[in-house]
Scaffold this active site. Structure first.
Site, PDB file in Angstrom:
ATOM      1  N   ALA A 167     -35.448   0.375  -6.252  1.00  0.00           N
ATOM      2  CA  ALA A 167     -36.198  -0.168  -7.378  1.00  0.00           C
ATOM      3  C   ALA A 167     -37.690   0.075  -7.228  1.00  0.00           C
ATOM      4  O   ALA A 167     -38.395   0.376  -8.206  1.00  0.00           O
ATOM      5  CB  ALA A 167     -35.914  -1.663  -7.525  1.00  0.00           C
ATOM      6  N   ASP A 168     -38.202  -0.056  -6.024  1.00  0.00           N
ATOM      7  CA  ASP A 168     -39.630   0.163  -5.794  1.00  0.00           C
ATOM      8  C   ASP A 168     -40.047   1.586  -6.150  1.00  0.00           C
ATOM      9  O   ASP A 168     -41.023   1.806  -6.878  1.00  0.00           O
ATOM     10  CB  ASP A 168     -39.967  -0.116  -4.330  1.00  0.00           C
TER      11      ASP A 168
END
Length: 370
Positions: A167-168
């Site tokens: 996600a980052d």
């Protein structure tokens, strides 16, 4: 050679840790001039993890390469004044604070727009500026969970999260894309924009297929779907020497090629067996367990059946295809750094070169910006 697509574009990176700084680094790789503004004590990523002999972590060095770093105390009047001077001259701002943090410093989005109406202000937060979770703490795994990225990943026993944090990195790429789009739009309208992006919603944006299947009652249980662990022809198998082989023979022609190469033509007709194909998977697993990974490469590399050996991470730079493409750059010495450049090649050229990290004084940057 560095890319020049964004040459002349001035970006302020007010991010910390991973998502915001990576988004800004992508813009730098595309040719923008990126100035990273850090507090007097520096980005906390400088100290997150084992430090090098100079007191700074490798992670910080990798994510800050390509930028000019200045330190400003935004809690002081002088620091805010210099930051506002930078904002007035910038084209874009990338920051990754929780909603309201900059406002408490007197730097709310409205204030920044008043200083520079043409500013593209990208705010990448965990949950976004609205909703009950807007001010809630979180990290990659939390955003993956709520955004649907963990619910169907893993085994039947439990979800499994990925590393590096999906996600980052994904939200960083989405942020860079949004900034580029907003800059393109500004060329037509002359107006900047405030971009509300969230790490969770980047993951959520991938879930249309799964949410539709769930709404129709057609979503397989975790570990039992076509691409999530239920198909014998799309799986990771251990080999005799404790290594792993990946097989993704989804199309019938590739499955046939695999079956023929391993001497099991009787498996060809079984590709359509109901999911999860546990019995067939057990037979294929037993086949892979009978030879080493190198032996399987000798058999299956020529077969063109969507087989690939799974290299250990330290082996990736030496993989013949990876090495030939030139995206990985190793810097030697007692504390080596291994950079992965932007995966982009323009007009047959190599991946864009990345400038080294430069520390500077804010006043020097302001003087250069005019």
């Amino acid at each position: 050679m560095p890319l020049t697509f964004l040459a002349g574009v001035r970006v302020i990176d007010l991010g910390q840790y991973l998502p915001g700084p990576h988004a800004a680094q992508i813009l730098a790789d595309l040719g923008a001039e990126v100035v990273k503004v850090e507090p007097p004590e520096g980005d906390p990523l400088r100290r997150l993890g084992p430090p090098d002999s100079d007191g700074t972590t490798a992670a910080y060095k990798l994510l800050t390469a390509g930028k000019t770093v200045v330190r400003l105390d935004l809690k002081s009047a002088d620091g805010r004044a210099r930051f506002e001077d930078l904002i007035a001259r910038a084209d874009a701002l990338v920051e990754s604070y929780r909603p309201g943090v900059l406002a408490k410093l007197g730097l709310a989005p409205e204030r920044l727009r008043a200083l520079n109406p043409a500013l593209v202000h990208a705010s990448l937060s965990g949950w976004g500026y609205g909703g009950p979770y807007a001010l809630r703490a979180g990290h990659d795994m939390n955003y993956m969970a709520v955004g649907g990225g963990l619910a169907v990943s893993g085994t039947e026993e439990r979800p499994v999260f990925a590393f590096p944090p999906v996600a980052d990195f994904a939200s960083a790429q989405q942020t860079a894309l949004a900034v580029c789009a907003a800059l393109f739009g500004r060329e037509r309208t002359g107006k900047g924009a405030f971009l509300d992006l969230s790490i969770m919603e980047t993951v959520l944006g991938w879930q249309g297929l799964n949410l539709t299947a769930a709404a129709r009652g057609e979503l397989p249980a975790r570990g039992q779907g076509l691409l999530s662990g239920g198909a014998a022809f799309y799986a990771v198998y251990p080999t005799k020497d404790g290594r792993f082989a990946t097989l993704s023979a989804i199309e019938a022609k590739f499955w046939r090629g695999f079956c023929e190469a391993v001497g099991r033509p009787d498996w060809i007709a079984r590709q359509g067996e109901p999911l999860p194909q546990r019995a067939l998977m057990a037979e294929v697993a037993a086949q892979f367990a009978g030879r080493t990974l190198e032996e399987w490469k000798a058999v299956l590399d020529p077969a063109d059946c969507c087989f690939e050996a799974l290299p250990e991470i330290a082996e990736v730079p030496g993989h013949p295809h990876v090495a030939a493409r030139g995206q990985v750059v190793a810097h030697g010495g007692p504390e080596p750094l291994v950079e992965t450049l932007l995966g982009l090649r323009v007009d047959g050229g190599p991946p864009p070169a990345r400038r080294p990290l430069v520390e500077a004084d804010a006043q020097a940057v302001l003087a250069a910006w005019g």
